[in-house]
Design a protein around this motif. Structure first.
Motif, PDB file in Angstrom:
ATOM      1  N   UNK A  87       0.879  -5.122  15.081  1.00 54.41           N
ATOM      2  CA  UNK A  87       0.156  -4.273  16.561  1.00 54.41           C
ATOM      3  C   UNK A  87      -1.548  -4.941  16.098  1.00 54.41           C
ATOM      4  N   UNK A  88      -2.125  -6.141  15.963  1.00 52.94           N
ATOM      5  CA  UNK A  88      -3.701  -6.713  16.380  1.00 52.94           C
ATOM      6  C   UNK A  88      -3.445  -7.429  17.733  1.00 52.94           C
ATOM      7  N   UNK A 282      -6.821  -1.259  -2.714  1.00 48.97           N
ATOM      8  CA  UNK A 282      -7.619  -1.576  -2.493  1.00 48.97           C
ATOM      9  C   UNK A 282      -8.883  -1.419  -0.872  1.00 48.97           C
ATOM     10  N   UNK A 283      -8.020  -3.138  -0.931  1.00 51.18           N
ATOM     11  CA  UNK A 283      -7.730  -3.451   0.419  1.00 51.18           C
ATOM     12  C   UNK A 283      -8.109  -2.704   1.420  1.00 51.18           C
ATOM     13  N   UNK A 284      -7.143  -1.296   1.475  1.00 54.02           N
ATOM     14  CA  UNK A 284      -6.806  -0.550   2.799  1.00 54.02           C
ATOM     15  C   UNK A 284      -8.052  -0.160   2.663  1.00 54.02           C
ATOM     16  N   UNK A 302      -2.163 -14.543   5.260  1.00 49.61           N
ATOM     17  CA  UNK A 302      -0.822 -14.766   6.679  1.00 49.61           C
ATOM     18  C   UNK A 302      -0.176 -13.711   6.305  1.00 49.61           C
ATOM     19  N   UNK A 303       0.148 -13.372   4.687  1.00 51.47           N
ATOM     20  CA  UNK A 303       2.182 -12.497   4.472  1.00 51.47           C
ATOM     21  C   UNK A 303       2.077 -11.652   5.356  1.00 51.47           C
ATOM     22  N   UNK A 308       0.691  -6.088   7.648  1.00 54.04           N
ATOM     23  CA  UNK A 308       0.789  -4.552   8.380  1.00 54.04           C
ATOM     24  C   UNK A 308      -0.334  -3.919   7.118  1.00 54.04           C
ATOM     25  N   UNK A 309      -0.339  -4.044   5.906  1.00 56.16           N
ATOM     26  CA  UNK A 309      -1.144  -3.105   5.212  1.00 56.16           C
ATOM     27  C   UNK A 309      -3.150  -2.798   5.844  1.00 56.16           C
ATOM     28  N   UNK A 310      -2.866  -4.353   6.468  1.00 53.28           N
ATOM     29  CA  UNK A 310      -4.618  -3.971   6.599  1.00 53.28           C
ATOM     30  C   UNK A 310      -4.649  -2.988   8.355  1.00 53.28           C
ATOM     31  N   UNK A 311      -3.537  -3.572   9.076  1.00 50.15           N
ATOM     32  CA  UNK A 311      -3.218  -2.884  10.382  1.00 50.15           C
ATOM     33  C   UNK A 311      -3.259  -0.952  10.159  1.00 50.15           C
ATOM     34  N   UNK A 312      -3.087  -0.923   9.243  1.00 52.61           N
ATOM     35  CA  UNK A 312      -2.239   0.048   8.892  1.00 52.61           C
ATOM     36  C   UNK A 312      -3.492   1.320   8.103  1.00 52.61           C
TER      37      UNK A 312
END
Length: 430
Positions: A87-88, A282-284, A302-303, A308-312
């Motif tokens: 999605x980026x 915590x990153x989110x 990279x994983x 997906x966790x960042x984009x969510x």
């Protein structure tokens, strides 16, 4: 004679260095005092995938989060492809930086995923150097900018760049606080690329507000639309830089926002507590916090799971005003403590005594309460715990009795005698 001349030169260099250090210290003092006076940040009304910026009367959409391609090396194509499919739609890359960036790999990922009809839905950001590098050791700043730009277009396989960013000022500008001729020539060349339609927006990375003001004052040249700079929690989440960007119609980008702030995600800190309560990483929480403050995070996992966790972070509910305040309050308190230490260690202005009085512990507690919207000092659980701990008295140690000391000493002597006898009677072979 030669010795005297050498000593004079050394003395002059030390004097100049001392004046530069004094200037930097005074500038740091002013910045820290401004940080101490700050109140809570104003969050954006609604988090969206796109932000808007006005450039010469035209509104241009910019991704609210960028995927950074640094240090991906030979896996760049695969990782960028995963980010695009997740999605980026904003990619941050650079050219002519050796092993740090691989813009050819980014171009390969674009060829796999993006069709020509989808190019207008993608945002490509390119950082270039105008200083001499080992692979570009010939030509002036103009030549280096044009050479890097043409190489990037070829490697990426595109015919224009959405955002062209000057990656850092020259050493002379860093040392003197004034733009060098190379900086001015590089910016003028970037402006020509903008006028030719090869670039849509211009920006800078790691520039100070003072140097940005000098760029803005250049006659007939476009001002920067972006500032990309370090955003640490312990610096108040780059609050001064963010306020500067807001006042000058610029967007603030934060590279390595997650990896550079892992300390705030440790157990017991607000980010960890909020993440635990919401059952997310915590990153989110850090990314959502940044998005709600109008910061553009530049992330680079990279994983596939972390991508997906960042984009969510776009899809999760907003953090409450109280959560935002807790995260920012902790950062401001840390900044205040550093400010006091710095001012005490490097005080050079005559008003330092007055400034120190303004930031005493008692005043800090009152200033920090403004971050707790809808509540006060009595409603904050963490403040209540701190107050209880301060009021708790230390346990008194029981007074020693001289008779007890004599009795213990006799027991120790008897024990030593028994130990010596047992050692002499035993025979252990090694």
């Amino acid at each position: 004679m030669m010795l005297q001349q050498t000593l004079i030169v050394v003395f002059i260099l030390l004097l100049v260095e001392g004046l530069d250090n004094e200037r930097r210290i005074k500038q740091k003092e002013r910045e820290l005092r401004n940080v101490i006076k700050l109140g809570p940040s104003t969050p954006v009304s609604q988090v969206k995938n796109w932000l808007s910026i006005n450039q010469n009367g035209t509104t241009i959409k910019v991704p609210a989060m960028l995927y950074g391609t640094a240090y991906k090396r030979h896996s760049t194509a695969d990782v960028v492809e995963r980010a695009l499919r997740a999605g980026f739609f904003g990619i941050d890359t650079a050219t002519a930086e050796g092993s740090r960036y691989n813009d050819s790999g980014v171009g390969e990922a674009l060829r796999r995923v993006v069709k020509s009809t989808q190019r207008n839905q993608l945002f490509l950001q390119l950082k270039i150097h105008h200083v001499t590098h080992k692979d570009e050791n010939q030509g002036d700043a103009t030549t280096r900018v044009l050479r890097s730009f043409r190489r990037a277009l070829s490697n990426l396989g595109v015919d224009y760049i959405d955002a062209l960013m000057l990656r850092g000022p020259s050493r002379e500008a860093l040392r003197t606080g004034t733009l060098s001729q190379a900086d001015i020539d590089a910016w003028a060349t970037m402006h020509e690329l903008l006028q030719a339609g090869l670039v849509r927006l211009l920006g800078v990375a790691n520039f100070s507000p003072r140097l940005i003001d000098q760029l803005r004052d250049l006659s007939g040249l476009a001002p920067p639309a972006f500032l990309q700079a370090k955003c640490d929690a312990d610096s108040g989440w780059a609050r001064l830089l963010r306020e500067y960007c807001k006042a000058n119609n610029m967007l603030f980008q934060a590279p390595s926002l997650v990896t550079g702030n892992r300390a705030v995600a440790t157990r017991g800190r607000p980010v960890y507590k909020i993440a635990f309560k919401r059952k997310v990483s915590s990153e989110r929480i850090i990314l959502r916090f940044a998005l709600q403050l109008g910061i553009i995070p530049v992330v680079g996992p990279s994983s596939t799971r972390h991508i997906h966790d960042d984009f969510d972070a776009f899809n999760m509910p907003d953090l409450s005003h109280r959560d935002l305040a807790a995260i920012e309050q902790e950062a401001i308190m840390t900044t205040q403590r550093k400010a006091r230490l710095y001012l005490n260690a490097h005080s050079t202005l005559s008003s330092d005594t007055d400034a120190a009085e303004d930031i005493k512990d008692g005043d800090d507690q009152n200033n920090n309460n403004i971050f707790l919207r809808g509540g006060g000092q009595g409603d904050d659980d963490d403040n209540q715990k701190v107050k209880k701990m301060k009021k708790k008295k230390k346990k008194k140690r029981p007074k020693k009795n001289k008779d007890d000391d004599v009795h213990l000493k006799k027991k120790e002597d008897e024990g030593k005698i028994i130990e010596r006898k047992s050692r002499s009677s035993s025979s252990r072979s090694f």
